[in-house]
Design a protein around this motif. Sequence first.
Motif, PDB file in Angstrom:
ATOM      1  N   GLY A 184    -113.323  20.233 -48.678  1.00  0.00           N
ATOM      2  CA  GLY A 184    -113.259  20.030 -47.227  1.00  0.00           C
ATOM      3  C   GLY A 184    -112.737  18.661 -46.862  1.00  0.00           C
ATOM      4  N   SER A 185    -113.131  17.632 -47.638  1.00  0.00           N
ATOM      5  CA  SER A 185    -112.685  16.283 -47.304  1.00  0.00           C
ATOM      6  C   SER A 185    -111.212  16.089 -47.622  1.00  0.00           C
ATOM      7  CB  SER A 185    -113.524  15.244 -48.058  1.00  0.00           C
ATOM      8  OG  SER A 185    -113.289  15.318 -49.444  1.00  0.00           O
ATOM      9  N   SER A 225     -94.507  10.800 -49.040  1.00  0.00           N
ATOM     10  CA  SER A 225     -93.696   9.645 -48.640  1.00  0.00           C
ATOM     11  C   SER A 225     -94.566   8.419 -48.383  1.00  0.00           C
ATOM     12  CB  SER A 225     -92.894  10.007 -47.389  1.00  0.00           C
ATOM     13  OG  SER A 225     -92.173   8.894 -46.933  1.00  0.00           O
ATOM     14  N   ARG A 226     -95.638   8.588 -47.614  1.00  0.00           N
ATOM     15  CA  ARG A 226     -96.523   7.452 -47.303  1.00  0.00           C
ATOM     16  C   ARG A 226     -97.228   6.916 -48.541  1.00  0.00           C
ATOM     17  NH1 ARG A 226     -99.312   9.367 -41.638  1.00  0.00           N
ATOM     18  NH2 ARG A 226     -97.446   9.104 -40.367  1.00  0.00           N
ATOM     19  N   SER A 227     -97.688   7.809 -49.392  1.00  0.00           N
ATOM     20  CA  SER A 227     -98.407   7.344 -50.579  1.00  0.00           C
ATOM     21  C   SER A 227     -97.452   6.624 -51.541  1.00  0.00           C
ATOM     22  CB  SER A 227     -99.112   8.503 -51.275  1.00  0.00           C
ATOM     23  OG  SER A 227     -98.191   9.434 -51.785  1.00  0.00           O
ATOM     24  N   ALA A 228     -96.206   7.079 -51.638  1.00  0.00           N
ATOM     25  CA  ALA A 228     -95.226   6.386 -52.486  1.00  0.00           C
ATOM     26  C   ALA A 228     -94.937   4.993 -51.933  1.00  0.00           C
ATOM     27  CB  ALA A 228     -93.936   7.197 -52.579  1.00  0.00           C
ATOM     28  N   LYS A 229     -94.818   4.893 -50.623  1.00  0.00           N
ATOM     29  CA  LYS A 229     -94.571   3.598 -49.993  1.00  0.00           C
ATOM     30  C   LYS A 229     -95.739   2.653 -50.243  1.00  0.00           C
ATOM     31  CE  LYS A 229     -93.130   1.622 -45.605  1.00  0.00           C
ATOM     32  NZ  LYS A 229     -92.807   1.908 -44.205  1.00  0.00           N
ATOM     33  N   SER A 230     -96.968   3.159 -50.124  1.00  0.00           N
ATOM     34  CA  SER A 230     -98.129   2.297 -50.363  1.00  0.00           C
ATOM     35  C   SER A 230     -98.258   1.923 -51.835  1.00  0.00           C
ATOM     36  CB  SER A 230     -99.412   2.969 -49.868  1.00  0.00           C
ATOM     37  OG  SER A 230     -99.718   4.085 -50.655  1.00  0.00           O
ATOM     38  N   ALA A 231     -97.664   2.704 -52.743  1.00  0.00           N
ATOM     39  CA  ALA A 231     -97.670   2.380 -54.174  1.00  0.00           C
ATOM     40  C   ALA A 231     -96.474   1.514 -54.558  1.00  0.00           C
ATOM     41  CB  ALA A 231     -97.670   3.659 -54.998  1.00  0.00           C
ATOM     42  N   ASN A 232     -95.685   1.091 -53.580  1.00  0.00           N
ATOM     43  CA  ASN A 232     -94.503   0.231 -53.788  1.00  0.00           C
ATOM     44  C   ASN A 232     -93.456   0.881 -54.685  1.00  0.00           C
ATOM     45  OD1 ASN A 232     -95.471  -1.882 -52.156  1.00  0.00           O
ATOM     46  ND2 ASN A 232     -96.716  -2.644 -53.865  1.00  0.00           N
ATOM     47  N   ILE A 233     -93.302   2.194 -54.543  1.00  0.00           N
ATOM     48  CA  ILE A 233     -92.193   2.880 -55.196  1.00  0.00           C
ATOM     49  C   ILE A 233     -91.487   3.687 -54.119  1.00  0.00           C
ATOM     50  CG2 ILE A 233     -93.213   2.994 -57.501  1.00  0.00           C
ATOM     51  CD1 ILE A 233     -94.052   5.826 -56.962  1.00  0.00           C
ATOM     52  N   LYS A 234     -90.167   3.835 -54.286  1.00  0.00           N
ATOM     53  CA  LYS A 234     -89.389   4.511 -53.256  1.00  0.00           C
ATOM     54  C   LYS A 234     -88.675   5.701 -53.869  1.00  0.00           C
ATOM     55  CE  LYS A 234     -85.853   3.684 -49.770  1.00  0.00           C
ATOM     56  NZ  LYS A 234     -85.170   4.910 -49.928  1.00  0.00           N
ATOM     57  N   PRO A 235     -89.024   6.900 -53.404  1.00  0.00           N
ATOM     58  CA  PRO A 235     -88.298   8.074 -53.889  1.00  0.00           C
ATOM     59  C   PRO A 235     -86.862   8.054 -53.357  1.00  0.00           C
ATOM     60  CG  PRO A 235     -90.195   8.721 -52.523  1.00  0.00           C
ATOM     61  CD  PRO A 235     -90.104   7.250 -52.506  1.00  0.00           C
ATOM     62  N   TRP A 266     -99.215   6.192 -59.232  1.00  0.00           N
ATOM     63  CA  TRP A 266     -99.044   6.889 -57.964  1.00  0.00           C
ATOM     64  C   TRP A 266     -99.424   8.368 -58.106  1.00  0.00           C
ATOM     65  CZ3 TRP A 266     -94.731  10.348 -56.971  1.00  0.00           C
ATOM     66  CH2 TRP A 266     -94.692  10.833 -55.671  1.00  0.00           C
ATOM     67  N   LEU A 267     -98.949   9.018 -59.188  1.00  0.00           N
ATOM     68  CA  LEU A 267     -99.277  10.428 -59.420  1.00  0.00           C
ATOM     69  C   LEU A 267    -100.779  10.627 -59.647  1.00  0.00           C
ATOM     70  CD1 LEU A 267     -96.287  11.479 -61.691  1.00  0.00           C
ATOM     71  CD2 LEU A 267     -96.761  12.243 -59.352  1.00  0.00           C
ATOM     72  N   ALA A 314    -106.047  12.444 -57.606  1.00  0.00           N
ATOM     73  CA  ALA A 314    -107.466  12.114 -57.435  1.00  0.00           C
ATOM     74  C   ALA A 314    -107.885  12.095 -55.967  1.00  0.00           C
ATOM     75  CB  ALA A 314    -107.761  10.763 -58.074  1.00  0.00           C
ATOM     76  N   ASN A 315    -107.049  11.536 -55.101  1.00  0.00           N
ATOM     77  CA  ASN A 315    -107.461  11.328 -53.710  1.00  0.00           C
ATOM     78  C   ASN A 315    -106.942  12.373 -52.730  1.00  0.00           C
ATOM     79  OD1 ASN A 315    -108.772   9.011 -54.540  1.00  0.00           O
ATOM     80  ND2 ASN A 315    -106.981   7.730 -54.177  1.00  0.00           N
ATOM     81  N   GLU A 316    -105.832  13.013 -53.037  1.00  0.00           N
ATOM     82  CA  GLU A 316    -105.212  13.929 -52.079  1.00  0.00           C
ATOM     83  C   GLU A 316    -105.124  15.364 -52.589  1.00  0.00           C
ATOM     84  OE1 GLU A 316    -104.700  12.791 -49.195  1.00  0.00           O
ATOM     85  OE2 GLU A 316    -104.810  10.653 -49.604  1.00  0.00           O
ATOM     86  N   SER A 317    -105.589  15.628 -53.797  1.00  0.00           N
ATOM     87  CA  SER A 317    -105.533  16.964 -54.412  1.00  0.00           C
ATOM     88  C   SER A 317    -104.110  17.512 -54.464  1.00  0.00           C
ATOM     89  CB  SER A 317    -106.449  17.942 -53.679  1.00  0.00           C
ATOM     90  OG  SER A 317    -107.778  17.536 -53.785  1.00  0.00           O
ATOM     91  N   VAL A 318    -103.156  16.634 -54.719  1.00  0.00           N
ATOM     92  CA  VAL A 318    -101.760  17.031 -54.911  1.00  0.00           C
ATOM     93  C   VAL A 318    -101.510  17.000 -56.411  1.00  0.00           C
ATOM     94  CG1 VAL A 318     -99.349  16.445 -54.462  1.00  0.00           C
ATOM     95  CG2 VAL A 318    -101.069  16.126 -52.672  1.00  0.00           C
ATOM     96  N   HIS A 319    -101.023  18.110 -56.972  1.00  0.00           N
ATOM     97  CA  HIS A 319    -100.864  18.242 -58.411  1.00  0.00           C
ATOM     98  C   HIS A 319     -99.393  18.340 -58.794  1.00  0.00           C
ATOM     99  CE1 HIS A 319    -105.153  19.031 -58.421  1.00  0.00           C
ATOM    100  NE2 HIS A 319    -104.949  19.944 -57.483  1.00  0.00           N
ATOM    101  N   ILE A 320     -99.108  17.934 -60.007  1.00  0.00           N
ATOM    102  CA  ILE A 320     -97.755  18.057 -60.546  1.00  0.00           C
ATOM    103  C   ILE A 320     -97.564  19.503 -60.996  1.00  0.00           C
ATOM    104  CG2 ILE A 320     -96.152  17.304 -62.323  1.00  0.00           C
ATOM    105  CD1 ILE A 320     -97.836  14.714 -62.502  1.00  0.00           C
TER     106      ILE A 320
END
Length: 168
Positions: free
Chosen positions: A81-82, A98-108, A134-135, A140-146
């Motif tokens: 839920g969170s 896009s935002r998480s990559a920017k905050s990790a100082n990498i640019k796709p 970043w991955l 861990a935080n956004e439940s986005v998987h490769i």
Amino acid sequence: MGVIKRNALLIRVLESYRQLAVRDQVALKSLAVFFLLLFCVLGVWRPLQDFVDDSQALRDSNLDLMRLMSDTEKQARSISGSSSSNRNSGQSLLILVSRSAKSANIKPDKLQPEGSDSVSVWFEAVSFNDMMRWLENLEANESVHIHQITVNRLQQAGSVNARMVLKT
């Protein structure tokens, strides 16, 4: 013929019993009652009691497992839920990546949606360690998987070209 022989045997046993002294008949009856009780206890009562005890132990074990699964379900639902609330607040997966990559100082170099729950991401000459951090953070935080990844090493130490498909 077999029934007749059995009856003849039974008749002989009863005659032998009747010829015994009264004291011996009482002793024989007492012995028969003792063996009948022994059979009932060891042959019937004890196996039934063991079955009941084993069933109760299995029930208790299954109840403990059910409680554990119920607690785990509550934790999973709260975590689910969170993480889904972040995406449901208007952020699409594309914007989140896009935002998480920017905050990790990498640019796709390129971002492209792949349906409603996937995004293709291309990197050229990105730090391998930064990309992996970043991955890991995305998972861990956004439940986005490769879902799929291809990484090619470059001449420059620690840099790679990468293409990946990220999925929710």
